[in-house]
Design a protein around this motif. Structure first.
Motif, PDB file in Angstrom:
ATOM      1  N   LEU A  89       0.843  -1.188   0.000  1.00 26.51           N
ATOM      2  CA  LEU A  89       0.000   0.000   0.000  1.00 26.51           C
ATOM      3  C   LEU A  89       0.879   1.238   0.000  1.00 26.51           C
ATOM      4  CD1 LEU A  89      -2.717  -0.921   2.664  1.00 26.51           C
ATOM      5  CD2 LEU A  89      -2.731  -1.365   0.206  1.00 26.51           C
ATOM      6  N   ASP A  90       0.499   2.225  -0.792  1.00 28.44           N
ATOM      7  CA  ASP A  90       1.201   3.502  -0.845  1.00 28.44           C
ATOM      8  C   ASP A  90       0.264   4.597  -0.352  1.00 28.44           C
ATOM      9  OD1 ASP A  90       2.961   3.043  -4.045  1.00 28.44           O
ATOM     10  OD2 ASP A  90       2.980   1.893  -2.173  1.00 28.44           O
ATOM     11  N   CYS A  91       0.796   5.532   0.419  1.00 24.85           N
ATOM     12  CA  CYS A  91       0.022   6.669   0.898  1.00 24.85           C
ATOM     13  C   CYS A  91       0.779   7.945   0.587  1.00 24.85           C
ATOM     14  CB  CYS A  91      -0.224   6.549   2.393  1.00 24.85           C
ATOM     15  SG  CYS A  91      -1.034   7.997   3.125  1.00 24.85           S
ATOM     16  N   LEU A  92       0.314   8.667  -0.427  1.00 24.37           N
ATOM     17  CA  LEU A  92       0.923   9.939  -0.799  1.00 24.37           C
ATOM     18  C   LEU A  92       0.369  11.032   0.102  1.00 24.37           C
ATOM     19  CD1 LEU A  92       2.621  11.698  -2.721  1.00 24.37           C
ATOM     20  CD2 LEU A  92       0.603  11.850  -4.192  1.00 24.37           C
ATOM     21  N   THR A  93       1.257  11.726   0.816  1.00 26.84           N
ATOM     22  CA  THR A  93       0.815  12.763   1.741  1.00 26.84           C
ATOM     23  C   THR A  93       1.128  14.139   1.176  1.00 26.84           C
ATOM     24  OG1 THR A  93       2.907  12.818   2.954  1.00 26.84           O
ATOM     25  CG2 THR A  93       1.270  11.231   3.687  1.00 26.84           C
ATOM     26  N   SER A  94       0.326  15.114   1.540  1.00 29.33           N
ATOM     27  CA  SER A  94       0.559  16.490   1.111  1.00 29.33           C
ATOM     28  C   SER A  94      -0.027  17.423   2.146  1.00 29.33           C
ATOM     29  CB  SER A  94      -0.075  16.744  -0.260  1.00 29.33           C
ATOM     30  OG  SER A  94      -1.473  16.573  -0.193  1.00 29.33           O
ATOM     31  N   GLY A  95       0.433  18.663   2.102  1.00 27.79           N
ATOM     32  CA  GLY A  95      -0.089  19.654   3.022  1.00 27.79           C
ATOM     33  C   GLY A  95       0.927  19.992   4.099  1.00 27.79           C
ATOM     34  N   LYS A  96       0.440  20.182   5.294  1.00 27.83           N
ATOM     35  CA  LYS A  96       1.267  20.594   6.426  1.00 27.83           C
ATOM     36  C   LYS A  96       2.392  19.603   6.672  1.00 27.83           C
ATOM     37  CE  LYS A  96       0.764  21.899  11.299  1.00 27.83           C
ATOM     38  NZ  LYS A  96      -0.194  22.008  12.415  1.00 27.83           N
ATOM     39  N   SER A  97       3.528  20.107   7.093  1.00 29.49           N
ATOM     40  CA  SER A  97       4.673  19.255   7.371  1.00 29.49           C
ATOM     41  C   SER A  97       4.314  18.156   8.360  1.00 29.49           C
ATOM     42  CB  SER A  97       5.826  20.087   7.940  1.00 29.49           C
ATOM     43  OG  SER A  97       6.870  19.239   8.381  1.00 29.49           O
ATOM     44  N   THR A  98       4.741  16.948   8.045  1.00 32.09           N
ATOM     45  CA  THR A  98       4.427  15.813   8.906  1.00 32.09           C
ATOM     46  C   THR A  98       5.634  15.342   9.696  1.00 32.09           C
ATOM     47  OG1 THR A  98       4.910  14.300   7.079  1.00 32.09           O
ATOM     48  CG2 THR A  98       2.616  15.008   7.350  1.00 32.09           C
ATOM     49  N   SER A  99       6.670  16.171   9.761  1.00 32.25           N
ATOM     50  CA  SER A  99       7.920  15.706  10.365  1.00 32.25           C
ATOM     51  C   SER A  99       7.741  15.297  11.811  1.00 32.25           C
ATOM     52  CB  SER A  99       9.004  16.780  10.244  1.00 32.25           C
ATOM     53  OG  SER A  99       8.625  17.944  10.960  1.00 32.25           O
ATOM     54  N   ARG A 100       6.802  15.899  12.535  1.00 33.46           N
ATOM     55  CA  ARG A 100       6.618  15.542  13.943  1.00 33.46           C
ATOM     56  C   ARG A 100       5.329  14.761  14.189  1.00 33.46           C
ATOM     57  NH1 ARG A 100      10.395  17.403  17.114  1.00 33.46           N
ATOM     58  NH2 ARG A 100      11.742  19.073  16.349  1.00 33.46           N
ATOM     59  N   TYR A 101       4.728  14.293  13.123  1.00 30.99           N
ATOM     60  CA  TYR A 101       3.520  13.491  13.251  1.00 30.99           C
ATOM     61  C   TYR A 101       3.879  12.019  13.338  1.00 30.99           C
ATOM     62  CZ  TYR A 101       0.211  17.178  11.804  1.00 30.99           C
ATOM     63  OH  TYR A 101      -0.573  18.296  11.716  1.00 30.99           O
ATOM     64  N   TRP A 102       2.954  11.256  13.917  1.00 35.12           N
ATOM     65  CA  TRP A 102       2.951   9.830  13.699  1.00 35.12           C
ATOM     66  C   TRP A 102       2.220   9.598  12.370  1.00 35.12           C
ATOM     67  CZ3 TRP A 102       5.432   5.811  15.612  1.00 35.12           C
ATOM     68  CH2 TRP A 102       5.994   5.915  16.889  1.00 35.12           C
ATOM     69  N   MET A 103       2.797   8.750  11.548  1.00 28.30           N
ATOM     70  CA  MET A 103       2.155   8.357  10.293  1.00 28.30           C
ATOM     71  C   MET A 103       1.872   6.862  10.432  1.00 28.30           C
ATOM     72  SD  MET A 103       4.714  10.416   7.773  1.00 28.30           S
ATOM     73  CE  MET A 103       3.633  10.298   6.360  1.00 28.30           C
ATOM     74  N   THR A 104       0.622   6.517  10.344  1.00 21.79           N
ATOM     75  CA  THR A 104       0.225   5.184  10.778  1.00 21.79           C
ATOM     76  C   THR A 104      -0.713   4.527   9.774  1.00 21.79           C
ATOM     77  OG1 THR A 104       0.445   5.889  13.068  1.00 21.79           O
ATOM     78  CG2 THR A 104      -0.918   3.961  12.672  1.00 21.79           C
ATOM     79  N   TRP A 105      -0.608   3.238   9.693  1.00 19.83           N
ATOM     80  CA  TRP A 105      -1.591   2.446   8.963  1.00 19.83           C
ATOM     81  C   TRP A 105      -2.574   1.864   9.969  1.00 19.83           C
ATOM     82  CZ3 TRP A 105      -2.078   2.664   3.867  1.00 19.83           C
ATOM     83  CH2 TRP A 105      -0.987   3.075   3.110  1.00 19.83           C
ATOM     84  N   SER A 106      -3.838   2.072   9.680  1.00 21.66           N
ATOM     85  CA  SER A 106      -4.906   1.544  10.506  1.00 21.66           C
ATOM     86  C   SER A 106      -5.817   0.691   9.636  1.00 21.66           C
ATOM     87  CB  SER A 106      -5.714   2.695  11.135  1.00 21.66           C
ATOM     88  OG  SER A 106      -4.891   3.527  11.917  1.00 21.66           O
ATOM     89  N   ARG A 107      -6.607  -0.158  10.252  1.00 23.10           N
ATOM     90  CA  ARG A 107      -7.545  -0.972   9.494  1.00 23.10           C
ATOM     91  C   ARG A 107      -8.804  -1.198  10.297  1.00 23.10           C
ATOM     92  NH1 ARG A 107      -4.081  -6.658   9.401  1.00 23.10           N
ATOM     93  NH2 ARG A 107      -4.175  -7.101  11.655  1.00 23.10           N
ATOM     94  N   GLN A 108      -9.857  -1.511   9.579  1.00 25.90           N
ATOM     95  CA  GLN A 108     -11.145  -1.693  10.230  1.00 25.90           C
ATOM     96  C   GLN A 108     -11.934  -2.774   9.514  1.00 25.90           C
ATOM     97  OE1 GLN A 108     -13.747   1.748  10.245  1.00 25.90           O
ATOM     98  NE2 GLN A 108     -14.753   1.072  12.118  1.00 25.90           N
TER      99      GLN A 108
END
Length: 123
Positions: free
Chosen positions: A20-39
């Motif tokens: 899976l690929d997730c292209l991100t854009s917008g506000k800087s994510t350098s201090r975010y958690w970037m996570t894969w979730s499922r339901q």
């Protein structure tokens, strides 16, 4: 505001691999958690793989540890999820989520959710 666009997914057999690929854009994510979730239907979402750039960390739920790998490409602004040895219980709607949760595994702390993508594992 961070936006995410997810690609990949589909239907595979047990033991197969998917990415899976997730292209991100917008506000800087350098201090975010970037996570894969499922339901899965009738159940709460679960965050199962998390990536932090600052500081650099990877976290996995026991259900996917050793089978899934999360990674991030700074140049492409893309979060990846390599899924190997897929099992029927991995069948779910998958989401790319970003945010600053109290705990990386707490899906309630993620403000930004991309569109879901279905992964189905069956024989």
């Amino acid at each position: 505001q961070v936006t995410q666009f997810v690609s990949g997914g589909g239907s595979v057999q047990p033991g197969d691999s998917l990415r899976l690929d997730c292209l991100t854009s917008g506000k800087s994510t350098s201090r975010y958690w970037m996570t894969w979730s499922r339901q899965v239907p009738a159940k709460a979402p679960e965050a199962f793989a998390g990536f932090s750039r600052v500081p650099l960390r990877e976290k996995y739920d026991d259900s996917v540890k050793g089978r899934f790998t999360i990674s991030y490409d700074n140049r492409e602004n893309t979060l990846y999820l390599q899924m190997d040895s897929l099992k029927p219980e991995d069948t779910a709607m998958y989401y790319c989520t970003t945010g600053v949760p109290a705990a990386w595994w707490d899906y309630r702390g993620y403000r930004n959710w991309g569109q879901g993508i279905q992964v189905t594992v069956s024989s």
